[in-house]
Enzyme design. Structure first.
Site, short mmCIF file in Angstrom:
data_model
loop_
_atom_site.label_atom_id
_atom_site.label_comp_id
_atom_site.label_asym_id
_atom_site.label_seq_id
_atom_site.Cartn_x
_atom_site.Cartn_y
_atom_site.Cartn_z
N ASP A 68 0.84 -1.20 0.00
CA ASP A 68 0.00 0.00 0.00
C ASP A 68 0.88 1.26 0.00
OD1 ASP A 68 -3.22 0.53 1.00
OD2 ASP A 68 -1.81 2.20 1.07
N ASN A 103 -12.97 -3.35 2.78
CA ASN A 103 -13.86 -2.22 3.02
C ASN A 103 -14.86 -2.14 1.86
OD1 ASN A 103 -12.26 -1.51 5.25
ND2 ASN A 103 -10.92 -0.24 4.00
N VAL A 149 -11.20 3.09 -3.22
CA VAL A 149 -10.83 2.62 -4.56
C VAL A 149 -11.85 1.56 -4.95
CG1 VAL A 149 -9.12 1.42 -5.95
CG2 VAL A 149 -8.37 3.11 -4.26
N HIS A 197 -10.51 -5.16 -3.21
CA HIS A 197 -9.18 -5.46 -2.67
C HIS A 197 -9.31 -5.82 -1.21
CE1 HIS A 197 -9.99 -1.15 -2.26
NE2 HIS A 197 -9.35 -1.22 -1.11
N HIS A 228 -7.05 -5.78 2.39
CA HIS A 228 -5.87 -5.26 3.08
C HIS A 228 -5.30 -6.36 3.97
CE1 HIS A 228 -6.87 -0.86 2.43
NE2 HIS A 228 -8.07 -1.41 2.25
#
Ligand code: 5GP
Ligand code: ZN
Length: 115
Positions: free
Chosen positions: A31, A88, A97, A101, A103
């Site tokens: 990230d 998220n 975004v 994805h 994290h």
């Protein structure tokens, strides 16, 4: 590939990223604004906007997210001490975004509940 999507551009190699893992379904990269000593993003090569846009055909990719997270956590040395794998979804989930994805955060104590 969605032209306006930053993660599609990273998948296509059009924008640089520090790639830590890749296979036919996923890539993982560090990230750009890490929130922990280890902070990677696990991203499907296929553009999927949010968790709500997944369907049954994405099951192999989702399984790969977990196996890649386990592999990366071992390689980077934080598997046994523990880590967080989080997605998220949409505005209240903190998504900024709109390419799915996960994290992978490690290297520090995580708090609960999350903010
Ligand atoms: P979200 O809030 O959508 O779950 O998380 C998006 C994440 O993508 C953020 O942690 C943000 O720092 C990261 N990010 C956004 N743009 C880029 C980029 O161009 N390169 C990298 N490596 N990370 C990015
Ligand atoms: Zn995309």
């Amino acid at each position: 590939m969605v032209n306006s999507c930053i993660f599609c551009k990273i998948v296509a190699g059009e924008i640089p990223a520090k790639i830590a893992y890749q296979d036919d379904l996923l890539i993982a990269f560090h990230d750009v604004h890490p929130q922990a000593p280890h902070h990677l993003l696990l991203v499907p090569r296929k553009h999927i906007a949010t968790t709500l846009d997944l369907d049954a055909s994405d099951a192999p990719m989702l399984a790969r997210v977990f196996s890649a997270a386990a592999q990366l956590s071992r390689e980077l040395g934080f598997a046994e001490e523990g880590f967080r794998l989080v997605n998220n979804c949409n505005r209240r989930g903190g998504q900024v975004v709109w390419h799915l994805h996960f994290h992978l955060l490690g290297g520090r104590d995580m708090t609960w509940p999350p903010g």
